[in-house]
Design a protein around this motif. Sequence first.
Motif, mmCIF file in Angstrom:
data_model
loop_
_atom_site.group_PDB
_atom_site.id
_atom_site.type_symbol
_atom_site.label_atom_id
_atom_site.label_comp_id
_atom_site.label_asym_id
_atom_site.label_seq_id
_atom_site.Cartn_x
_atom_site.Cartn_y
_atom_site.Cartn_z
ATOM 1 N N UNK A 184 0.866 -1.185 0.000
ATOM 2 C CA UNK A 184 0.000 0.000 0.000
ATOM 3 C C UNK A 184 0.897 1.228 0.000
ATOM 4 N N UNK A 185 0.607 2.146 -0.920
ATOM 5 C CA UNK A 185 1.337 3.402 -0.993
ATOM 6 C C UNK A 185 0.343 4.538 -0.758
ATOM 7 N N UNK A 186 0.554 5.286 0.308
ATOM 8 C CA UNK A 186 -0.243 6.486 0.566
ATOM 9 C C UNK A 186 0.513 7.652 -0.057
ATOM 10 N N UNK A 224 -5.315 13.695 -0.471
ATOM 11 C CA UNK A 224 -4.740 12.418 -0.024
ATOM 12 C C UNK A 224 -5.294 11.271 -0.859
ATOM 13 N N UNK A 225 -4.406 10.378 -1.292
ATOM 14 C CA UNK A 225 -4.776 9.242 -2.135
ATOM 15 C C UNK A 225 -4.033 8.005 -1.645
ATOM 16 N N UNK A 226 -4.409 6.856 -2.169
ATOM 17 C CA UNK A 226 -3.650 5.636 -1.892
ATOM 18 C C UNK A 226 -3.784 4.677 -3.070
ATOM 19 N N UNK A 227 -2.859 3.743 -3.140
ATOM 20 C CA UNK A 227 -2.894 2.667 -4.118
ATOM 21 C C UNK A 227 -2.441 1.391 -3.429
ATOM 22 N N UNK A 228 -3.063 0.290 -3.812
ATOM 23 C CA UNK A 228 -2.657 -1.030 -3.331
ATOM 24 C C UNK A 228 -2.270 -1.848 -4.550
ATOM 25 N N UNK A 229 -1.043 -2.319 -4.558
ATOM 26 C CA UNK A 229 -0.532 -3.160 -5.635
ATOM 27 C C UNK A 229 -0.435 -4.591 -5.126
ATOM 28 N N UNK A 284 -5.331 -1.342 -7.241
ATOM 29 C CA UNK A 284 -6.549 -0.691 -6.777
ATOM 30 C C UNK A 284 -6.156 0.626 -6.141
ATOM 31 N N UNK A 285 -6.921 1.668 -6.433
ATOM 32 C CA UNK A 285 -6.685 2.955 -5.785
ATOM 33 C C UNK A 285 -7.917 3.323 -4.972
ATOM 34 N N UNK A 335 -10.981 2.942 -6.962
ATOM 35 C CA UNK A 335 -11.431 1.640 -7.448
ATOM 36 C C UNK A 335 -10.329 0.867 -8.140
ATOM 37 N N UNK A 336 -10.649 -0.359 -8.588
ATOM 38 C CA UNK A 336 -9.640 -1.209 -9.228
ATOM 39 C C UNK A 336 -9.346 -0.776 -10.664
ATOM 40 N N UNK A 337 -8.121 -1.021 -11.089
ATOM 41 C CA UNK A 337 -7.732 -0.830 -12.483
ATOM 42 C C UNK A 337 -8.130 -2.103 -13.210
ATOM 43 N N UNK A 338 -8.899 -1.955 -14.283
ATOM 44 C CA UNK A 338 -9.446 -3.101 -15.013
ATOM 45 C C UNK A 338 -8.401 -3.920 -15.734
ATOM 46 N N UNK A 339 -8.814 -5.083 -16.210
ATOM 47 C CA UNK A 339 -7.927 -6.051 -16.841
ATOM 48 C C UNK A 339 -7.119 -5.519 -18.003
#
Length: 124
Positions: free
Chosen positions: A59-61, A73-78, A92-93, A96-100
């Motif tokens: 997780x990156x904030x 403020x944002x976040x992403x989960x890889x 996912x940020x 929402x999720x980044x699609x296929x």
Amino acid sequence: MTASRLAALAALMSLAACAGNPDAEQARTCRRALPTLVPAGARITVLRTAPGPQERSIRVDFSQEREGRSPLPRYAVCEFSGMSRTDLSGLTSDRGPVGGAALYLLKHYYLDTPDAALADPGPG
């Protein structure tokens, strides 16, 4: 306490301390994806990198800043697959999720490019 017990305790404590640190290569891969999650021209400042909610995730904030606007403020989960430790399998940020298809293009045509390396906002 004997010397061997003290040594074993010290070893366990150092292992526990390392368990909370995200993998540096996974963190770099995740940071390189951040510019694709913000509008063109936005500045990204990484605030924190930590293990994510799932196994093999980061997780990156971060803060998204645009001229004339307050920082957002944002976040992403890889998420990473079991194929290799840097094989991105999900992104996912807070939006929402980044699609296929978008994830496929990101992985195969952006993350390992010089442009992605230049756009990496750094560890924070």
